[in-house]
Design an enzyme around this catalytic site. Structure first.
Site, PDB file in Angstrom:
ATOM      1  N   TYR A  53      60.779  35.308  39.466  1.00 23.61           N
ATOM      2  CA  TYR A  53      61.520  36.029  40.492  1.00 23.61           C
ATOM      3  C   TYR A  53      62.994  35.617  40.498  1.00 23.61           C
ATOM      4  O   TYR A  53      63.332  34.440  40.562  1.00 23.61           O
ATOM      5  CB  TYR A  53      60.927  35.773  41.873  1.00 23.61           C
ATOM      6  CG  TYR A  53      59.563  36.374  42.117  1.00 23.61           C
ATOM      7  CD1 TYR A  53      59.006  37.283  41.238  1.00 23.61           C
ATOM      8  CD2 TYR A  53      58.825  36.025  43.252  1.00 23.61           C
ATOM      9  CE1 TYR A  53      57.762  37.838  41.464  1.00 23.61           C
ATOM     10  CE2 TYR A  53      57.575  36.577  43.489  1.00 23.61           C
ATOM     11  CZ  TYR A  53      57.038  37.470  42.590  1.00 23.61           C
ATOM     12  OH  TYR A  53      55.795  38.013  42.820  1.00 23.61           O
ATOM     13  N   GLY A  54      63.861  36.622  40.459  1.00 21.91           N
ATOM     14  CA  GLY A  54      65.296  36.391  40.466  1.00 21.91           C
ATOM     15  C   GLY A  54      66.009  37.626  39.944  1.00 21.91           C
ATOM     16  O   GLY A  54      65.379  38.616  39.555  1.00 21.91           O
TER      17      GLY A  54
END
Length: 328
Positions: A53-54
């Site tokens: 996630y990012g």
């Protein structure tokens, strides 16, 4: 906030949990702090993230993944013991041939990197993010079992698994005396009900916890998107999330929202609250992940926590869904 037992374990998690895919991707650390504070104030005890996630999820820059874990690690300083922390691994996190998948090699490296980013010495629920046909399940399960014995992991789970994949994993765990997947994390909402065919009957039989993501259909079931209208500027659709675009194109989603409106209004709830209550009223669901990007998303989500739809309401929803061509 009500608690539900995770699978066959003694662990109790809140029926609503916090998802952090937005952290570092769509919202910055300051905005993320507001979401975490509101979630903890509301009594939510499970926070879910993943090593991928990012912002790199959108721009393809592998150096910009893991931002969610890094932000969460900083925000939970002094509060780590207040939450059950869940993360996931499997997706590609680097350019190397072994920078993805569920080999023992990658698994150990992924866990150590997550522990570093999250600034903790253990993960409460460590989950494989998807099925990896390139690695023998026995290798993955033995590696996870070793890490549980080392104290780096408390429980293990899987995400995006079909019923047969989960059954195969359980068979291997039973055969070799290994820790089993105690939870599964599938997508589930009023517009994504495929798990009802095989996965739900399996988890009911084997007492597996079910922590669902996208209970609001990636925001579709809040009514924020309208056909032939530009999406709100701060929405996922405006940001170009491809999976959301696909869901809108492949389902009579707009029609479903319109038939649900009067049902939600009859309760005096928002569409999102009604859709969330539907998920939590379904059998075998342990917790629903709210992918909040604003504190008010938490406030709205927990406002009617604990309330369930009646059997008549559930029947009305199924009738409405069939009337627009949804297969249930």
């Amino acid at each position: 906030m009500q608690y539900r037992r995770l699978g066959k374990t003694g662990l109790k998690i809140t029926e609503i949990s916090l998802g952090t895919m937005a952290f570092g991707r769509w919202i910055d650390e300051e905005a993320s702090a507001g979401v975490v504070d509101r979630a903890l104030d509301a009594g939510i005890n499970l926070i879910d993230t993943a090593d991928i996630y990012g912002s790199g999820m959108d721009n393809g820059n592998l150096s910009q993944i893991g931002e969610s874990e890094s932000i969460l690690g900083r925000l939970l300083k002094g509060r780590r013991d207040d939450v059950i922390l869940a993360t996931k691994f499997t997706a590609r996190v680097g350019p190397g041939v072994n920078d993805a998948g569920q080999s023992r090699y990658h698994l150990y490296r992924a866990l150590e990197n997550s522990l570093r980013r999250l600034q903790t010495d253990h993960i409460d629920l460590y989950q494989v993010h998807s099925f990896d046909p390139g690695t023998p399940l026995e290798e993955t399960l033995r590696a996870l079992d070793d890490l549980v014995k080392q104290g780096k992991i408390r429980y293990i789970g899987c995400s995006n698994y079909a019923a047969w994949q989960l059954a195969k994993a359980h068979g291997i765990s039973a055969l070799h005396g290994l820790h089993r997947f105690e939870s599964v994390q599938p997508e589930y909402s009023l517009i994504s009900r495929s798990i009802e065919r095989e996965l739900v009957p399996f988890v009911q039989s084997e007492e597996v916890g079910v922590i669902v993501y996208s209970p609001l259909g990636r925001g579709i079931l809040t009514g924020k998107y309208r056909q032939d209208e530009a999406p709100p500027e701060d929405s996922r659709l405006a940001a170009g999330e491809k999976r959301l675009q696909t869901l809108l194109e492949a389902n009579p989603a707009y029609a479903l929202v319109e038939v649900l409106r009067p049902l939600a209004e009859r309760r005096g709830w928002t569409l999102g609250q009604y859709a969330l209550a539907w998920v939590l009223s379904r059998p075998s669901i342990t917790s629903a992940i709210l992918g909040a990007s604003k504190p008010q998303h938490i406030e709205q989500g927990v406002q009617f926590a604990g309330e369930r739809l009646t059997s008549e309401e559930l029947d009305d929803i199924d009738t409405a869904a069939r009337s627009i061509g949804l297969h249930i």
